[in-house]
Scaffold this motif. Structure first.
Motif, mmCIF file in Angstrom:
data_model
loop_
_atom_site.group_PDB
_atom_site.id
_atom_site.type_symbol
_atom_site.label_atom_id
_atom_site.label_comp_id
_atom_site.label_asym_id
_atom_site.label_seq_id
_atom_site.Cartn_x
_atom_site.Cartn_y
_atom_site.Cartn_z
ATOM 1 N N LYS A 63 0.860 -1.312 0.225
ATOM 2 C CA LYS A 63 0.083 -0.063 0.096
ATOM 3 C C LYS A 63 0.819 1.100 0.027
ATOM 4 O O LYS A 63 0.736 2.222 -0.654
ATOM 5 N N TYR B 56 -8.597 2.531 -4.206
ATOM 6 C CA TYR B 56 -10.190 2.436 -4.491
ATOM 7 C C TYR B 56 -10.715 2.820 -2.869
ATOM 8 O O TYR B 56 -11.717 3.433 -2.963
ATOM 9 N N SER C 175 -7.793 0.322 2.616
ATOM 10 C CA SER C 175 -7.948 -0.865 3.453
ATOM 11 C C SER C 175 -6.832 -1.092 4.572
ATOM 12 O O SER C 175 -5.816 -1.028 4.188
ATOM 13 N N GLN D 40 -5.842 -7.151 2.023
ATOM 14 C CA GLN D 40 -6.163 -6.823 0.636
ATOM 15 C C GLN D 40 -6.048 -5.364 0.252
ATOM 16 O O GLN D 40 -6.776 -4.694 0.953
ATOM 17 N N GLN D 41 -5.708 -5.016 -0.760
ATOM 18 C CA GLN D 41 -5.612 -3.689 -1.294
ATOM 19 C C GLN D 41 -6.091 -3.460 -2.702
ATOM 20 O O GLN D 41 -5.741 -4.452 -3.559
ATOM 21 N N PHE D 42 -6.807 -2.355 -2.773
ATOM 22 C CA PHE D 42 -7.679 -2.294 -4.032
ATOM 23 C C PHE D 42 -7.361 -0.744 -4.594
ATOM 24 O O PHE D 42 -7.052 0.091 -3.951
ATOM 25 N N MET E 290 -11.973 -6.543 -10.080
ATOM 26 C CA MET E 290 -13.084 -6.441 -9.240
ATOM 27 C C MET E 290 -14.259 -5.884 -10.193
ATOM 28 O O MET E 290 -15.337 -6.332 -9.805
ATOM 29 N N ARG F 17 -7.213 -5.601 -7.339
ATOM 30 C CA ARG F 17 -6.977 -6.153 -6.152
ATOM 31 C C ARG F 17 -5.893 -6.845 -5.936
ATOM 32 O O ARG F 17 -5.418 -8.036 -6.549
ATOM 33 N N CYS G 143 -3.703 -9.081 -3.075
ATOM 34 C CA CYS G 143 -4.108 -9.909 -1.789
ATOM 35 C C CYS G 143 -2.874 -10.742 -1.243
ATOM 36 O O CYS G 143 -2.190 -11.227 -2.140
#
Length: 85
Positions: free
Chosen positions: A15, A26, A29, A33-35, A55, A66, A68
């Motif tokens: 991140k 997005y 988080s 999990q990083q979006f 996603m 994503r 993970c």
């Protein structure tokens, strides 16, 4: 033994790199999990070298993908991903 905490720490490292490299989060988080939001060019470039989850496609045509991590994620994996970003 690796733990869930280690997967969260790996995700936080990813991140941090995403933010430093200018990617749009997005959601912010705090988990493994990083979006992020990417355009077609970034999605296609990243997909050549790394795996990630697709996603959704947003109304502006950009995509949410994503990353993970898990207890099995090695630091070398994180560093490789960061170098590709």
């Amino acid at each position: 033994f690796p733990t869930r905490r280690s997967s969260d720490l790996a995700a936080m490292k990813i991140k941090k790199a995403l933010i430093e490299k200018g990617y749009e989060l997005y959601i912010d988080s705090p988990t493994n999990q990083q979006f992020i939001v990417v355009d077609d060019t970034a999605r296609d470039r990243l997909s050549k070298d790394i795996g990630f989850g697709f996603m959704e496609t947003l109304s502006n045509g950009k995509h949410v993908i994503r990353f993970c991590t898990s207890w099995a994620t090695e630091n070398e994996d994180v560093e490789r991903l960061i170098s590709i970003l």
